[in-house]
Design an enzyme around this catalytic site. Structure first.
Site, short mmCIF file in Angstrom:
data_model
loop_
_atom_site.label_atom_id
_atom_site.label_comp_id
_atom_site.label_asym_id
_atom_site.label_seq_id
_atom_site.Cartn_x
_atom_site.Cartn_y
_atom_site.Cartn_z
N GLU A 246 82.94 133.22 -27.28
CA GLU A 246 84.32 133.73 -27.24
C GLU A 246 85.20 132.57 -27.68
OE1 GLU A 246 85.14 136.75 -26.73
OE2 GLU A 246 83.27 137.52 -25.93
N CYS A 283 93.57 131.87 -24.16
CA CYS A 283 93.00 132.38 -25.40
C CYS A 283 93.71 133.67 -25.83
CB CYS A 283 91.52 132.66 -25.23
SG CYS A 283 91.16 133.66 -23.79
P1 NAP Z 1 86.20 123.23 -26.74
O1 NAP Z 1 86.83 121.92 -27.03
O2 NAP Z 1 85.53 123.95 -27.83
O3 NAP Z 1 85.16 122.93 -25.55
C1 NAP Z 1 84.28 123.92 -25.01
C2 NAP Z 1 82.92 123.29 -24.74
O4 NAP Z 1 82.22 123.14 -25.97
C3 NAP Z 1 82.96 121.92 -24.13
O5 NAP Z 1 81.91 121.81 -23.20
C4 NAP Z 1 82.73 121.01 -25.32
O6 NAP Z 1 82.10 119.82 -24.93
C5 NAP Z 1 81.78 121.82 -26.15
N1 NAP Z 1 81.84 121.50 -27.56
C6 NAP Z 1 82.93 121.55 -28.36
N2 NAP Z 1 82.60 121.26 -29.62
C7 NAP Z 1 81.27 121.02 -29.62
C8 NAP Z 1 80.33 120.67 -30.63
N3 NAP Z 1 80.70 120.50 -31.91
N4 NAP Z 1 79.04 120.50 -30.27
C9 NAP Z 1 78.66 120.64 -28.98
N5 NAP Z 1 79.50 120.97 -27.98
C10 NAP Z 1 80.79 121.16 -28.29
O7 NAP Z 1 87.27 124.24 -26.15
P2 NAP Z 1 88.15 124.14 -24.81
O8 NAP Z 1 88.95 122.90 -24.77
O9 NAP Z 1 87.27 124.40 -23.65
O10 NAP Z 1 89.10 125.41 -24.84
C11 NAP Z 1 90.15 125.61 -25.69
C12 NAP Z 1 89.82 126.74 -26.66
O11 NAP Z 1 89.06 127.76 -26.01
C13 NAP Z 1 91.01 127.44 -27.23
O12 NAP Z 1 90.82 127.62 -28.60
C14 NAP Z 1 91.04 128.78 -26.51
O13 NAP Z 1 91.67 129.81 -27.22
C15 NAP Z 1 89.58 129.04 -26.33
N6 NAP Z 1 89.31 129.95 -25.22
C16 NAP Z 1 88.75 131.17 -25.50
C17 NAP Z 1 88.55 132.06 -24.47
C18 NAP Z 1 87.96 133.41 -24.74
O14 NAP Z 1 87.65 134.10 -23.80
N7 NAP Z 1 87.80 133.82 -25.97
C19 NAP Z 1 88.89 131.72 -23.15
C20 NAP Z 1 89.42 130.46 -22.91
C21 NAP Z 1 89.62 129.59 -23.97
P3 NAP Z 1 82.81 118.38 -25.16
O15 NAP Z 1 84.20 118.51 -24.67
O16 NAP Z 1 81.92 117.48 -24.37
O17 NAP Z 1 82.75 118.15 -26.62
#
Ligand code: NAP
Length: 491
Positions: A246, A283
């Site tokens: 998501e 999100c």
């Molecule tokens: P994020 O930076 O993508 O982090 C999510 C997880 O993924 C973290 O554990 C991060 O670990 C890991 N991660 C990120 N890039 C990675 C990569 N290239 N390789 C391996 N692991 C990776 O996102 P966030 O800060 O949690 O949340 C913000 C985003 O989430 C926004 O865009 C928001 O819209 C979206 N969101 C979506 C929903 C939904 O239900 N669709 C709900 C809430 C939030 P590290 O930090 O250790 O890299």
């Protein structure tokens, strides 16, 4: 290194600690794999008891957990208490759902003694748990989309062990919640592998987890960048696995003339509050507001801009998320097609962010792909349209989105038919009242949508249908009576 940080000041809380090593990750996945068969064959009653005990332990430790979440996220106590309530409601809801038999629902086609194609064997379509699930917590929901959030609840309800990766934006809370979950698992005499936890602030931990051969599915909530990187890794494994991602979303909201005429001033205030809720870190935050290009539309945009100008969001979740927001706004500021409406510049090192709002014509919006991307935080674009058909073109340009909101579509007409059709073609949830920033946990809920909102648009990560992601269908043909009598319960 992991370090708990005060979101409001950037000050360190306590000592830092090391992230999970490759050996830690392997051990967690091994334990999860060792527990998978026994957990898959556990009764729904046993799993319901586990889910309810997890809810109870969150409530018992509410004060300490919410206080820590508040320090690490800056999301404020009322919001975090409400989010903990949602999380326990969700855990108990999945317990009720599996006790009703949803996880073991089956389809039974009796044998027909005749020549094919009418003649057929006895076929019973059942579902089996997929196995260990890797679960990635999100930064912006420290409870509901984190260690014991909806992905964990639905995987456990389905009979799948989980290996949770905590989010480094709230590492202390993630650790505490995981420790509570592990105590509950032990107290229920379940194998420790039913719930495993890994942590890290480098991408290596998540990559190693997705690549671990025993992991059978991944549930991810996070950014487009992170989600697409991990989805690629999941699909390039020697044995590719489902990746339920998501991702971010821009959530267009279309304000039709009927809505402005009925209660435009109130809607303008509601919209400003929704965009700044949780400092815009939802999100489902409305990021594209489609407004008619006429005098009534001008009045709405004016009232909306004033309401947004008067709203002060709180500090963002982390310095990294704030820096990404500031970069996104800087790109919008530099775009010559945009006319800024709310545009205060503040010192990022000492002040909470200011909301940002700019106006753009439909033609410029449609032509400029960079404007269709999510800016995660309190920022939005107003897109002015000459007709409802132009509003449809804007929706098509946005593409996949978690939500579309249509305000003022009460009267049926060809135009509203076309708008609703366009909205349902690009979104997982279409709202006709209210704002998209709340997501109710129910059986009918769908939180997903065409890519890039979700990597698996036929599934949802919120609501009780989330269970389906972790149960794989199997058709049992001419099964022995003892197996039929299990009525879909895996053996
Ligand atoms: P994020 O930076 O993508 O982090 C999510 C997880 O993924 C973290 O554990 C991060 O670990 C890991 N991660 C990120 N890039 C990675 C990569 N290239 N390789 C391996 N692991 C990776 O996102 P966030 O800060 O949690 O949340 C913000 C985003 O989430 C926004 O865009 C928001 O819209 C979206 N969101 C979506 C929903 C939904 O239900 N669709 C709900 C809430 C939030 P590290 O930090 O250790 O890299």
């Amino acid at each position: 290194m992991l370090q708990s940080i005060e979101a409001r000041t950037g000050a360190a809380i306590g000592e830092h600690w090391a992230e999970s090593t490759p050996a830690d990750i392997s051990a967690a996945v091994r334990a999860s794999s060792a527990a998978a068969d026994a957990f898959a064959t556990s009764s729904a009653a046993q799993r319901a008891e586990l889910l309810r005990a997890l809810a109870a332990v969150l409530e018992a430790d509410r004060e300490a957990l919410v206080a820590l979440a508040d320090r690490e996220s800056g999301l404020d106590l009322p919001r975090l208490n409400g989010e903990l309530d949602l999380t326990t409601f969700q855990l108990r809801g999945f317990a009720d759902v599996i006790e009703r038999g949803d996880a073991h629902a089956f389809i039974d086609d009796a044998a027909v003694a005749s020549a094919p194609p009418a003649g057929r064997p006895h076929l019973m379509r059942v579902r089996v748990p997929v196995g260990p699930v890797a679960m990635f917590s999100a930064s912006n929901f420290p409870f509901a989309f984190s260690v014991l959030g909806g992905d964990t609840a639905s995987a456990l309800a389905a009979g799948c062990p989980v290996v949770v990766k905590g989010h480094p934006a709230h590492p202390g809370l993630s650790r505490c919640t995981a420790a509570l979950a592990q105590k509950v698992v032990a107290a229920q005499d379940l194998q420790p592998g039913v719930f495993q936890f890994v942590e890290g602030d480098s991408v290596d931990v998540g990559v190693a987890l997705v690549q671990a051969p025993a992991i059978a599915a991944v549930a991810f909530t996070g950014s487009f960048k992170g989600g697409t990187a991990l989805a690629k890794i999941a699909s390039e494994r020697p044995r590719p696995i489902p990746f339920y991602g998501e991702l971010g979303s821009v959530n267009p909201l279309v304000v039709l003339p009927a809505a402005i005429a009925k209660n435009g001033a109130e809607l303008a205030r509601t919209l400003a509050a929704s965009i700044c809720l949780g400092a815009g870190q939802f999100c489902t935050s409305p990021g594209v507001i489609v407004v008619p290009k006429d005098a009534a539309g001008d009045g709405f945009v004016d009232a909306f801009s004033k309401a947004l100008q008067a709203t002060q969001p709180h500090a963002m979740l982390s310095a990294g998320i704030r820096a990404t927001f500031d970069r996104g706004v800087a790109q919008w500021r530099a775009a010559p097609q945009l006319k800024p409406l709310v545009n205060d510049v503040v010192d990022a090192t000492v002040q909470a962010p200011r909301p940002f709002l700019a106006e753009v014509s439909a033609a410029d919006f449609i032509a400029n792909h960079a404007l269709h991307e999510e800016v995660f935080g309190p920022a939005a674009l107003v897109v002015r349209v000459a007709s409802s058909d132009e509003a449809i073109d804007v929706l098509k340009a946005v593409g996949g989105s978690l939500t579309v909101t249509l305000w003022g579509a009460e009267a049926e007409s060809d135009a509203t038919h076309r708008l609703v059709r366009a909205a349902t073609q690009i979104a997982g949830r279409v709202l006709f009242a209210g704002v998209p920033t709340g997501v109710a946990v129910t059986a009918a809920q769908h939180h997903g949508g065409p890519f890039p909102a979700s990597t698996q648009p036929f599934t949802t990560s919120v609501g009780y249908a989330a269970l389906d992601r972790f149960l794989r269908p199997v058709a049992l043909q001419d099964a022995p009576s003892w197996l039929i009598e299990r009525k879909g319960v895996p053996c």
